[in-house]
Design a protein around this motif. Structure first.
Motif, PDB file in Angstrom:
ATOM      1  N   SER A  12      -0.557   9.220  -6.928  1.00  0.00           N
ATOM      2  CA  SER A  12      -0.782   8.802  -5.545  1.00  0.00           C
ATOM      3  C   SER A  12      -1.712   9.775  -4.820  1.00  0.00           C
ATOM      4  O   SER A  12      -2.549   9.355  -4.014  1.00  0.00           O
ATOM      5  CB  SER A  12       0.546   8.656  -4.802  1.00  0.00           C
ATOM      6  N   GLN A  40      -7.538  -4.562   0.965  1.00  0.00           N
ATOM      7  CA  GLN A  40      -7.373  -3.149   1.339  1.00  0.00           C
ATOM      8  C   GLN A  40      -6.829  -2.388   0.130  1.00  0.00           C
ATOM      9  O   GLN A  40      -5.698  -1.920   0.150  1.00  0.00           O
ATOM     10  CB  GLN A  40      -6.428  -3.014   2.532  1.00  0.00           C
ATOM     11  N   CYS A  46      -5.810   0.275  -2.790  1.00  0.00           N
ATOM     12  CA  CYS A  46      -5.408   1.686  -2.742  1.00  0.00           C
ATOM     13  C   CYS A  46      -5.271   2.284  -4.144  1.00  0.00           C
ATOM     14  O   CYS A  46      -5.028   3.475  -4.274  1.00  0.00           O
ATOM     15  CB  CYS A  46      -4.092   1.829  -1.977  1.00  0.00           C
ATOM     16  N   SER A  92     -10.584   7.478  -0.635  1.00  0.00           N
ATOM     17  CA  SER A  92     -11.166   7.874   0.656  1.00  0.00           C
ATOM     18  C   SER A  92     -12.676   8.072   0.545  1.00  0.00           C
ATOM     19  O   SER A  92     -13.385   8.085   1.554  1.00  0.00           O
ATOM     20  CB  SER A  92     -10.507   9.161   1.157  1.00  0.00           C
ATOM     21  N   TYR A 140      -5.260   8.862  -6.122  1.00  0.00           N
ATOM     22  CA  TYR A 140      -5.778   7.600  -5.591  1.00  0.00           C
ATOM     23  C   TYR A 140      -6.161   7.737  -4.118  1.00  0.00           C
ATOM     24  O   TYR A 140      -7.188   7.219  -3.677  1.00  0.00           O
ATOM     25  CB  TYR A 140      -4.749   6.484  -5.767  1.00  0.00           C
ATOM     26  N   ARG A 141      -5.314   8.426  -3.337  1.00  0.00           N
ATOM     27  CA  ARG A 141      -5.619   8.571  -1.918  1.00  0.00           C
ATOM     28  C   ARG A 141      -6.956   9.298  -1.714  1.00  0.00           C
ATOM     29  O   ARG A 141      -7.773   8.906  -0.885  1.00  0.00           O
ATOM     30  CB  ARG A 141      -4.491   9.326  -1.210  1.00  0.00           C
ATOM     31  N   GLY A 188       0.796  -1.218   0.000  1.00  0.00           N
ATOM     32  CA  GLY A 188       0.000   0.000   0.000  1.00  0.00           C
ATOM     33  C   GLY A 188       0.826   1.264   0.000  1.00  0.00           C
ATOM     34  O   GLY A 188       0.338   2.331   0.360  1.00  0.00           O
ATOM     35  N   GLN A 233      -1.964  -5.144  -5.924  1.00  0.00           N
ATOM     36  CA  GLN A 233      -2.217  -4.567  -4.608  1.00  0.00           C
ATOM     37  C   GLN A 233      -2.967  -5.570  -3.724  1.00  0.00           C
ATOM     38  O   GLN A 233      -3.480  -6.590  -4.195  1.00  0.00           O
ATOM     39  CB  GLN A 233      -3.027  -3.289  -4.746  1.00  0.00           C
TER      40      GLN A 233
END
Length: 679
Positions: free
Chosen positions: A169, A144, A146, A177, A172-173, A117, A140
């Motif tokens: 990144s 979980q 990501c 979320s 994606y974060r 991750g 991945q």
């Protein structure tokens, strides 16, 4: 033909089964990419069922880093190399074999980082963006997830129009979320359907053929980690040990992620963890050998002259005369190296080799001229200085010295103002350019344009006099004051008179022992410019370690609770002291740890107040036979002080009970229940 989400999930499961990581580790070039072969990984990813997990169609075959041709290459591209069968991007190697080896290494780094991750680690790998992020999605941890099955940054930006994503990144974060519990493939398809320009399956194309300008394949994208950080905590919490991992997060995030994957796996054996740690340390040693990471320990005598620059007295071997030269300190040298280009170093060193060949052929002296035409001779035997013999002088056999480092700096574009004997320095540079093949100026090539991060580890940073050591540099290390920043600052150094600034690719990692000085007592200027990461004791790491029925984690936990009450949390005991028990859980090992580490540390903490040390060890509740510290009853006070013994205000005298160290009950009694609330 489109696929339902259920069908896509089935394709994903089939891929994971058909292409496990072990198969990627043994992957051959023919298995990776081959003309008209539909069984290759590249075909599956672009044209096979894999296209339903986010397409990477578009562009040309160079997006795989290397490809097999059906015919001779048409035209030429500066960044593409080729042989009779393959073409490849030169940044990966100078042959098909070396290029594929590097490509496979990048793939494995990507996969391992994605499994952990570690999005920033994936981001930092200089590899084909479309391929990289598709591999990250496929491999991945799907329990979980990501990464989304959308790989074009331009499209990700459209999905989050309210946030200007700078990187994959970041996107994606933020997008993940908002996912909630929705399956990632379903969520990705729903997002994709909201993009007006989107066509079914055609999720992205290749975005970049040229190498990253801000990272190298082993380094980190700059500014992803704190430029200045301090790991702080009481003794034995693994601060120095942790600096290796912290440095690798910056210099080689993929290697750090691979280690973290094993270290964070509860099912991993001690042998697997040890092997992962050894591999991490090996990579750290490699980067140390490359001078990408330096290590220094601060102490009371460490000074500005050691850290930045100062004058050093040296005796000339020929004349015996004493001279004072400016000597660069560890931080200045690191900053200079961080600014240097690889091409600059190589071509300059080659020119020096030719210079020495010419000197050998001329019996050790060569005739040169200054810019104004004044003749002089030079002698050079390697090292930092060369000797200068002016022709126009009345002194018998006179000579001066000049710095070869200054010649290098002048070549790199630094001003000669403030340099010692600048006329001779410039004369040497002109000779190297005219006679030794040194170009007129450094050439910035594809490889030398890469900005590589450098790390300075400062152990025991709080033991030094920060104001005295850093001087004016305490301001220059601020992120906003680094070279290239909007508020960049530079200073003129006091000894060399050089203009100096701190590059943005220099990272400082410090360690601080809170038992020596609490965070509150630290130099305020340092506190404002560093981020702090606490490293407290972790007794939970020892909860599964037992020595003859003694739970080591619980024992340490209770000792630290008592120390916190009697002193403070800055003087607790770290778990690292007891880590050898993980591989050797014996009473002998536990006894050695207490004798050599724990008791001396408690003596230091409590200034040899033995009664309080007894309280920490719970000795007051134990029989003397298993108490570490017992009352010394051998003293005959009435005999020593005849007639006045009753007038003495005598406190108890204590001695160590050596026999207790070899008895399990002595350790078991430390964590014995004393009353409500204590375990």
């Amino acid at each position: 033909m489109s696929k339902t989400v259920a069908e896509r999930e089935e394709i994903l499961a089939d891929f994971v089964k058909a292409w496990p990581v072990s198969k990627i580790e043994s992957l051959t070039l023919d298995q990776y990419i081959k003309v008209d072969d539909k069984s290759t990984l590249a075909y599956w990813l672009e044209f096979g069922l894999g296209r339903f997990l986010g397409s990477i169609k578009g562009g040309d075959s160079s997006k795989f880093g290397i490809y097999e041709r059906k015919a001779e290459p048409k035209g030429s591209r500066s960044f593409i190399g080729y042989d009779e069968r393959y073409s490849w991007k030169k940044k990966y190697g100078d042959s098909a074999v070396s290029a594929f080896s590097k490509i496979k290494e990048c793939m494995l780094h990507t996969i391992r980082a994605a499994q952990c991750g570690e999005l920033d680690a994936v981001e930092s790998i200089d590899f084909e963006p479309a391929l990289k992020w598709k591999l990250a999605f496929l491999y991945q941890n799907h329990q979980q997830p990501c990464v989304l099955p959308i790989y074009q940054l331009k499209m990700l930006k459209k999905l989050g129009s309210d946030k200007p994503y700078a990187t994959h990144s970041d996107a994606y974060r933020d997008l993940m979320s908002r996912r909630g519990q929705e399956p990632v493939l379903q969520y990705g398809e729903r997002l994709w359907s909201n993009v007006p320009e989107a066509e079914d399956g055609n999720i992205l194309d290749d975005e970049r053929d040229e190498p990253l300008a801000s990272a190298d394949s082993s380094g980190a994208s700059l500014m992803r980690h704190a430029l200045n950080q301090i790991l702080y905590g009481p003794p034995g919490t693994g601060k120095t040990y942790e600096t290796i991992y912290a440095a690798l997060q910056i210099l080689d995030p993929a290697a750090a992620a691979a280690y973290k994957q094993v270290d964070g796996d509860k099912a991993a054996s001690s042998a697997q963890r040890l092997a992962a740690r050894e591999k991490l340390k090996q990579r750290f040693d490699e980067l140390s050998a490359e001078q990408r990471v330096r290590f220094v320990t601060f102490h009371q005598s460490f000074s500005y002259e050691d850290f930045v620059e100062g004058l050093r007295a040296e005796t000339d071997e020929t004349s015996g005369q004493l001279r004072y030269d400016v000597s660069d300190g560890v931080f200045k040298i690191l900053c200079r190296d961080a600014k240097s280009k690889a091409e600059l170093v190589s071509v300059f060193d080659q020119a020096i080799e030719r210079l020495q060949e010419k000197l050998d052929a001329a019996n050790g002296r060569l005739s040169l001229k200054t810019v104004r035409g004044k003749a002089f001779e030079v002698a050079y035997e390697g090292g930092k200085t060369f000797r200068v013999f002016p022709n126009s002088t009345e002194v018998d056999d006179p000579y001066y010295v000049a710095s070869m480092d200054n010649v290098r700096k002048l070549f790199a574009g630094e001003a000669k103002k403030g340099m010692y004997n600048p006329s001779y320095v410039e004369g040497m540079l002109r000779y190297l350019q005219a006679e030794c093949g040194l170009p007129a100026k450094p050439e910035v090539t594809e490889s030398s344009a890469e900005v590589k991060p450098y790390v300075l580890i400062i152990d025991e940073i709080n033991r030094g006099n920060i104001s005295r050591i850093f001087g004016e540099l305490i301001t220059l290390i601020e992120p906003s004051k680094r070279a290239g920043a909007d508020e960049a600052l530079s200073v003129t150094l006091p000894y060399s008179k050089e203009t100096f600034s701190v590059p943005a690719n220099v990272y400082i990692i410090g360690t601080m022992n809170t038992a020596d000085r609490s965070l509150a007592g630290l130099d305020l200027a340092l506190r404002r410019r560093f981020s702090f990461t606490e490293m407290p004791p972790q007794p939970e790491l020892l909860d599964q370690v037992a020595v003859e029925g003694v739970n080591i984690g619980q024992m340490l936990r209770v000792m630290n609770q008592r120390i916190t009450v009697l002193l403070d949390r800055d003087h607790t005991i770290g778990h690292a002291y007891f880590m050898p028990l993980q591989t050797e859980p014996t009473l002998d090992m536990l006894a050695d740890i207490f004798r050599q580490k724990i008791l001396p540390l408690l003596q230091e903490y409590f200034f040899e107040d033995w009664e309080r040390i007894r309280w920490v060890l719970n000795d007051q509740t134990k029989p003397d036979s298993v108490a570490f510290i017992i009352e010394d009853k051998s003293l005959d006070v009435s005999g020593l002080f005849a007639g006045v013994a009753d007038k003495l205000r005598q406190s108890s005298q204590w001695v160590l009970n050596d026999q207790a160290f070899d008895q399990a009950d002595a350790y078991r009694g430390i964590a014995a229940k004393l009353g409500k609330g204590e375990e």
